[in-house]
Design a protein around this motif. Structure first.
Motif, mmCIF file in Angstrom:
data_model
loop_
_atom_site.group_PDB
_atom_site.id
_atom_site.type_symbol
_atom_site.label_atom_id
_atom_site.label_comp_id
_atom_site.label_asym_id
_atom_site.label_seq_id
_atom_site.Cartn_x
_atom_site.Cartn_y
_atom_site.Cartn_z
ATOM 1 N N ILE A 1 3.795 -8.192 -9.821
ATOM 2 C CA ILE A 1 3.142 -9.138 -10.731
ATOM 3 C C ILE A 1 3.187 -10.548 -10.154
ATOM 4 C CG2 ILE A 1 3.331 -10.218 -13.008
ATOM 5 C CD1 ILE A 1 4.292 -7.510 -14.075
ATOM 6 N N ALA A 2 4.318 -10.925 -9.572
ATOM 7 C CA ALA A 2 4.440 -12.259 -8.974
ATOM 8 C C ALA A 2 3.491 -12.421 -7.791
ATOM 9 C CB ALA A 2 5.890 -12.505 -8.537
ATOM 10 N N VAL A 3 3.379 -11.384 -6.955
ATOM 11 C CA VAL A 3 2.481 -11.458 -5.807
ATOM 12 C C VAL A 3 1.024 -11.550 -6.263
ATOM 13 C CG1 VAL A 3 1.604 -10.135 -3.847
ATOM 14 C CG2 VAL A 3 4.056 -10.339 -4.205
ATOM 15 N N MET A 4 0.661 -10.785 -7.266
ATOM 16 C CA MET A 4 -0.712 -10.854 -7.774
ATOM 17 C C MET A 4 -1.010 -12.228 -8.360
ATOM 18 S SD MET A 4 -0.900 -7.071 -9.571
ATOM 19 C CE MET A 4 -2.560 -7.280 -10.172
ATOM 20 N N ALA A 5 -0.046 -12.782 -9.103
ATOM 21 C CA ALA A 5 -0.275 -14.103 -9.693
ATOM 22 C C ALA A 5 -0.356 -15.178 -8.621
ATOM 23 C CB ALA A 5 0.849 -14.424 -10.683
ATOM 24 N N GLY A 6 0.547 -15.135 -7.634
ATOM 25 C CA GLY A 6 0.486 -16.120 -6.559
ATOM 26 C C GLY A 6 -0.788 -16.009 -5.744
ATOM 27 N N VAL B 1 2.862 -19.551 -1.910
ATOM 28 C CA VAL B 1 3.136 -20.086 -0.578
ATOM 29 C C VAL B 1 2.834 -19.042 0.488
ATOM 30 C CG1 VAL B 1 4.952 -20.979 0.930
ATOM 31 C CG2 VAL B 1 4.840 -21.718 -1.456
ATOM 32 N N TYR B 2 3.266 -17.801 0.262
ATOM 33 C CA TYR B 2 2.999 -16.739 1.231
ATOM 34 C C TYR B 2 1.503 -16.447 1.340
ATOM 35 C CZ TYR B 2 7.767 -15.281 2.342
ATOM 36 O OH TYR B 2 9.038 -15.232 2.818
ATOM 37 N N ALA B 3 0.795 -16.431 0.214
ATOM 38 C CA ALA B 3 -0.642 -16.170 0.259
ATOM 39 C C ALA B 3 -1.378 -17.258 1.033
ATOM 40 C CB ALA B 3 -1.198 -16.065 -1.163
ATOM 41 N N SER B 4 -0.933 -18.499 0.895
ATOM 42 C CA SER B 4 -1.563 -19.592 1.618
ATOM 43 C C SER B 4 -1.330 -19.495 3.114
ATOM 44 C CB SER B 4 -1.041 -20.932 1.090
ATOM 45 O OG SER B 4 -1.569 -22.017 1.822
ATOM 46 N N GLY B 5 -0.164 -19.005 3.521
ATOM 47 C CA GLY B 5 0.151 -18.951 4.938
ATOM 48 C C GLY B 5 -0.194 -17.651 5.625
ATOM 49 N N TYR B 6 -0.300 -16.559 4.886
ATOM 50 C CA TYR B 6 -0.470 -15.249 5.495
ATOM 51 C C TYR B 6 -1.894 -14.714 5.418
ATOM 52 C CZ TYR B 6 4.467 -14.274 6.323
ATOM 53 O OH TYR B 6 5.751 -14.303 6.807
ATOM 54 N N MET C 1 3.082 -8.334 2.763
ATOM 55 C CA MET C 1 4.215 -7.448 2.587
ATOM 56 C C MET C 1 5.568 -8.125 2.862
ATOM 57 S SD MET C 1 5.119 -4.589 1.453
ATOM 58 C CE MET C 1 3.472 -3.901 1.265
ATOM 59 N N PRO C 2 5.707 -8.966 3.908
ATOM 60 C CA PRO C 2 6.988 -9.672 4.054
ATOM 61 C C PRO C 2 7.333 -10.539 2.846
ATOM 62 C CG PRO C 2 5.722 -9.816 6.082
ATOM 63 C CD PRO C 2 4.813 -9.230 5.055
ATOM 64 N N GLY C 3 6.332 -11.211 2.279
ATOM 65 C CA GLY C 3 6.577 -11.994 1.077
ATOM 66 C C GLY C 3 6.926 -11.127 -0.114
ATOM 67 N N PHE D 1 19.405 -4.269 1.248
ATOM 68 C CA PHE D 1 19.146 -5.214 2.326
ATOM 69 C C PHE D 1 19.005 -4.500 3.664
ATOM 70 C CE2 PHE D 1 20.414 -8.512 -0.628
ATOM 71 C CZ PHE D 1 19.667 -9.604 -0.195
ATOM 72 N N ILE D 2 19.828 -3.488 3.906
ATOM 73 C CA ILE D 2 19.767 -2.778 5.183
ATOM 74 C C ILE D 2 18.451 -2.011 5.313
ATOM 75 C CG2 ILE D 2 20.800 -0.909 6.523
ATOM 76 C CD1 ILE D 2 23.517 -1.818 5.449
ATOM 77 N N MET D 3 18.005 -1.391 4.227
ATOM 78 C CA MET D 3 16.781 -0.599 4.289
ATOM 79 C C MET D 3 15.532 -1.465 4.389
ATOM 80 S SD MET D 3 17.557 2.417 1.499
ATOM 81 C CE MET D 3 15.897 3.063 1.695
ATOM 82 N N LEU D 4 15.551 -2.655 3.816
ATOM 83 C CA LEU D 4 14.344 -3.465 3.749
ATOM 84 C C LEU D 4 14.301 -4.588 4.775
ATOM 85 C CD1 LEU D 4 13.989 -3.802 -0.136
ATOM 86 C CD2 LEU D 4 12.755 -2.267 1.379
ATOM 87 N N GLN D 5 15.349 -4.720 5.575
ATOM 88 C CA GLN D 5 15.359 -5.846 6.499
ATOM 89 C C GLN D 5 14.287 -5.717 7.585
ATOM 90 O OE1 GLN D 5 19.011 -6.165 8.651
ATOM 91 N NE2 GLN D 5 19.011 -4.044 9.353
ATOM 92 N N ARG D 6 13.874 -4.496 7.918
ATOM 93 C CA ARG D 6 12.850 -4.355 8.950
ATOM 94 C C ARG D 6 11.478 -4.804 8.448
ATOM 95 N NH1 ARG D 6 10.017 0.684 9.032
ATOM 96 N NH2 ARG D 6 10.475 1.990 7.226
ATOM 97 N N PHE D 7 11.308 -4.845 7.119
ATOM 98 C CA PHE D 7 10.060 -5.358 6.564
ATOM 99 C C PHE D 7 10.107 -6.868 6.363
ATOM 100 C CE2 PHE D 7 10.454 -0.971 4.997
ATOM 101 C CZ PHE D 7 9.262 -0.445 5.467
ATOM 102 N N TRP D 8 11.305 -7.415 6.429
ATOM 103 C CA TRP D 8 11.496 -8.822 6.099
ATOM 104 C C TRP D 8 11.312 -9.650 7.372
ATOM 105 C CZ3 TRP D 8 16.458 -11.053 3.383
ATOM 106 C CH2 TRP D 8 16.129 -12.269 2.777
ATOM 107 N N LYS D 9 10.104 -9.769 7.799
ATOM 108 C CA LYS D 9 9.779 -10.489 9.035
ATOM 109 C C LYS D 9 8.613 -11.443 8.738
ATOM 110 C CE LYS D 9 11.154 -6.602 11.963
ATOM 111 N NZ LYS D 9 10.695 -5.620 12.968
ATOM 112 N N SER D 10 8.495 -12.381 9.596
ATOM 113 C CA SER D 10 7.408 -13.353 9.434
ATOM 114 C C SER D 10 6.477 -13.283 10.624
ATOM 115 C CB SER D 10 7.977 -14.775 9.319
ATOM 116 O OG SER D 10 8.709 -15.098 10.486
#
Length: 304
Positions: free
Chosen positions: A114-119, A184-189, A218-220, A287-296
């Protein structure tokens, strides 16, 4: 003779000036590095030392807990303590853990979406009073969650949602800070050129978001989901006010109940510590499972 005696000191001073500047720069660089590294060490110690104490304390029984030093292993009663936690009150602790996973998982996935859709909408769409609505979202960021607990309780009591899981699930779907980060992520990505190309190909706004916008953000989305997961997992005031049935409590409130019992019954202290140790394991796994998606920078160079 007089000319030589006057020019030599000037040349000496000219040669010494760059050396002094290099020395001063080196000293300033060392001071700044020392300050930054010192602050980082203090921050790491502030976060790591309590976790280390929890690891050491979870291996102790009641006698070792109050009779040995803080950072020393006990008689390695960890498995015994886990067994006591599992047996206490018919294994209600693992029911609390399951409730926390449901609350935090739903809050992370649905609330993050919901936050991603609103942003995304705030950044890519133009509509009337857009900035005014976004200002209201920013005001929601400034309001602490504890200030909204009692109003939400009164609203939930009017519709009969108190003492149900919905009383905790519905409020956590609203995350103003996540909306701000998503914009912020939508503006930059997401470049507008990519969306215009999808529009030319016949993709509508909804299809453009799910086919192009969401994968590129997806990183955001993972970042917002992690923040939301940790926030809901550590949420205390909302379930404390909304819920009375112990079978619906999250682990944060359940451990606080055991903490209250440990004042009169010291044997509850190892249960509280071991339960706290077990309660951080899902956070570490997330955190361990999702850290590979957490990239910029995953979409760097996508615009040609």
């Amino acid at each position: 003779m007089s000319t030589q005696t006057l020019t030599r000191p000037e040349r000496t001073r000219r040669q010494a000036a760059p050396q002094q500047q290099k020395r001063s720069r080196r000293e300033d660089g060392f001071a700044s590095k020392f300050t930054v590294n010192g602050l980082l060490v203090l921050g790491c110690a502030y976060m790591v030392i309590p976790v280390l104490w929890l690891v050491f304390a979870s291996t102790k029984d009641t006698a070792d807990l109050y009779g040995t030093s803080a950072f020393s292993f006990g008689k390695f009663a960890l498995f015994e303590n886990i067994g006591n936690v599992a047996a206490q009150d018919g294994g209600v602790f693992f029911r609390w853990m399951a409730n926390s996973i449901i609350y935090a998982g739903a809050g992370a996935v649905l609330g993050g979406l919901i936050a991603v859709m609103a942003g995304y909408a705030f950044d890519k769409f133009n509509f009337r009073w857009k900035e005014s609505f976004f200002g209201i979202v920013l005001v929601g960021v400034l309001v602490p969650n504890t200030a909204t607990v009692l109003p939400m309780y009164l609203l939930a009591s009017q519709v009969g949602l108190t003492n149900t899981m919905w009383a905790v699930l519905i409020p956590v779907l609203c995350n103003p800070f996540g909306v701000y980060l998503a914009r912020v992520y939508a503006s930059g990505y997401i470049p507008m050129e990519t969306l215009e190309a999808a529009r030319v190909d016949g993709a509508g706004p909804i299809r453009s978001f799910f086919s192009i916008g969401l994968p590129m953000m997806m990183p955001g989305f993972v970042t917002i989901g992690l923040f939301q997961f940790v926030g809901v997992w550590n949420n205390f005031m909302l379930p404390l006010v909304m819920l009375q049935n112990q079978q619906l409590l999250p682990v944060s409130v359940g451990i606080s109940i055991w903490q209250g019992h440990s004042v009169a019954f010291p044997d509850f202290a190892p249960l509280v510590i071991t339960g706290s140790f077990l309660s951080i394991i899902p956070l570490l796994i997330a955190f361990i499972m999702l850290q590979r998606f957490w990239k910029s920078g995953l979409t760097a160079g996508s615009v040609k």
